[in-house]
Every structure is written in structure tokens, then in C-alpha cells.
Design an enzyme around this catalytic site. Sequence first.
Site, mmCIF file in Angstrom:
data_model
loop_
_atom_site.group_PDB
_atom_site.id
_atom_site.type_symbol
_atom_site.label_atom_id
_atom_site.label_comp_id
_atom_site.label_asym_id
_atom_site.label_seq_id
_atom_site.Cartn_x
_atom_site.Cartn_y
_atom_site.Cartn_z
ATOM 1 C CG HIS A 69 -23.496 -41.118 44.347
ATOM 2 N ND1 HIS A 69 -22.584 -41.632 45.240
ATOM 3 C CD2 HIS A 69 -22.962 -41.319 43.115
ATOM 4 C CE1 HIS A 69 -21.548 -42.118 44.574
ATOM 5 N NE2 HIS A 69 -21.756 -41.954 43.282
ATOM 6 C CG HIS B 225 -23.083 -44.863 39.906
ATOM 7 N ND1 HIS B 225 -22.137 -45.754 40.358
ATOM 8 C CD2 HIS B 225 -22.578 -43.629 40.156
ATOM 9 C CE1 HIS B 225 -21.109 -45.092 40.861
ATOM 10 N NE2 HIS B 225 -21.353 -43.785 40.744
ATOM 11 C CD GLU B 226 -24.259 -40.248 39.229
ATOM 12 O OE1 GLU B 226 -24.243 -39.552 40.267
ATOM 13 O OE2 GLU B 226 -23.218 -40.676 38.690
#
Length: 381
Positions: A36, A32-33
Amino acid sequence: MHLLAGIGNFGESLGGYLIPFLFVLTIVVFFHELGHFLVARLCGVKVETFSIGFGREIVGWNDRHGTRWKVSWIPLGGYVKFVGDESAASTPDRRRLAEIPPEERGGLFHFKPLHQRAAVVAAGPFANFVLAILLFAGLFTFAGQTVATPVVDGVQPDSAAAEAGFRPGDLVLSIDGTTIESFEEMQRIVSASAGQSLTFLVKRADGETLSLNATPRLEEMKDRFGNAHRIGLLGIQRDVKEGNFRVVKSDPLTSVWLGAKETWFIVARTMDYIGGIFAGREDAGQLGGPLRIAQVSGQVAAIGFGALISLTAVLSVSIGLLNLFPVPMLDGGHLLYYAVEAVRGRPMGDQAQEYGFRIGLALVMMLMVFATWNDLVHLFS
């Protein structure tokens, strides 16, 4: 005494739960990170910190771009912090940003064009969906799917299936127009459709094809670990003899397509469940938090590594979907702010954003408390 026994049993199982839980959560949070981070780098955004976990740093290092990569003590999430952020939730540090000269603002997230900021924020949930598709695809390619023919081998008396007119030997061809290729596929649709009328196209043993209408009944079932689940049931049985099962392995491209379908099914089922809570059709007690995830991770790990990978994919979809909810503090909240900015032609006021983040924090904390309470009731009941 019952509560103390429950606490003791959970304590004994903690070691077996902890490692699978950290394995699953770390993979999901990291991707998820990473979503980003990669899109931020692509847009020329300066990244200050990439952290797995919260709190004090355990170990870390700096890359050649000046980003601090670290692992922190509280392994219940993670974050990417951009230069100019006040917190891990990417709330802007207005005072710090105002002091930065205009010529140095090019690499700061909060001064990037709207479409780039939106892309960076959306990349996290998108990465979770991609991870789930790839994990499911890997399972379908290398482990295959165990498939049983959707044939009715028995009908329980006084069940929804008996009322609808099902007979042993019926082959289910479709449900509400959706072609059914396996008993498991039929089972999943039925379990998610309690109280909803379904139209079954079946082929009788004598070759006759007809339509049957049945409404699955909401009943509580326990899995092999004793966990209770409220699902829809028809009351049909299948023969578990060896000839009714086969393992199907797919080529990589087909597996990716099947992984995408599986991911979409989880998204659709989750949204239907949430809608059912507000409509009173579903039980909010089924919502779980970190303790429930830890318990399920340990139980699934005992089945095998493939089952643990499948759980990781399911959790990745759930985390991605949760982060898209339009709640400030979450990615969806940031996207909501950007949508308002696109309509107004300018960002929301600082005070309005601040109130929004406070409300979002309160909602997230309430959800965490509620989910943890459900976990405790589930574990010690």
C-alpha cells in the site's frame, strides 16, 4: 479437568509459540502494508502513519516526508493511514476533507483519480502474493525440494485405490490430464479432492499404460503434532527407502516460476475449500484464527527455519486472498466500492458507504469470533 489440563498445556507452550508467531505475522503484515505504502508514494499520496500492530505506540519515528512509522502494542495486524482518513480502515473523514482547500487536495488519497486509488488498495494483497512467490523461490533455490518418484509400493485392502484397480509397481503419469512428477504432487491433488472422481494414467511394471478412475475418501488424519486434518485418501503406500528420494535444487528463474505455481495452487485450493463449505463438502471447523496460527508457527519452527519460511509464504497467500474478498473494511470491499463508482460515474453515497462499513465490520468480527472458537475447541479437545 480436561479443559484445565488443555489450558495448562497451552500455557506451557505459549513461549515456544509466541516468537515464531510474531516472526511470521510481522513479516506478512509488513509486506502487505508496504505494498500500500509504496504505490501510494508512487501516486503522490500523503501517508500519515505506517503501523505494525494496533493500539498504543511502543516505538516510532518520522521520516522526511512526515510519515509516522511505529510499532504498536497489539501485534495482530497493521495499517497504513493516509492524510484525510478517519480510521485505520481508510474510511474518509468527511468533515476534515471538506475543510481542506482545493489547492491542498492534490496529495490526498480520497481526491486521487479512481485508477490510482484502486492501485493503492490492490497493492497490499499483490505484495503478499509477491512475497510468497519470492519465499518459495528462495526455498527451491537454496534448500531444494525433496522429490519421491510417484510409484505405488502398496495398496491398502478395501481402499479407494483397491477398488480402482491400483497395483504395487504402478507409476502414476498424470491425474485428470495434469502431468505428475513426484509422489508429493500426487498426494496434494488427492488430499484436496475428497469425494471427487479422478482419472489416473498409470504405467504398469510390465510397461502397459492404462487409465484408472478413483474417488478419494474423506478421512481424518493426524500429523506429527497430533493436529487432526480432514483430507482425501486413496489408500496407496510408498516405499520410504533412500533410493526413492532425491533433493532437487532449481536455478533462480525456474524457482520463481515454481514459486508462482505453488502460490496459485494455494489460492485455488483455498477457493475450492471455501466453495466446499457452502456446498457442504468441507468442514468449517478447519478454519483457524490467531491461536491456531500461533500453535502451528511454534510447531513448524521446531522442524526448522525452512519450514517456518514455508509457513510464512502460505500465510502470506492466505492474508492476500482474504483481503481481496468483497467485504467492506477489507481491501476487496474498497475495490468493490470503486467498481460501483466506475459503473455509476460517481462515488457511492456517504450513507451507503457507512452502512457498508458497519456490515463489513460485523462480518469480520463474526469471522474472528468463529475462528477463535474453532481454535479453542482444537486446542483444548
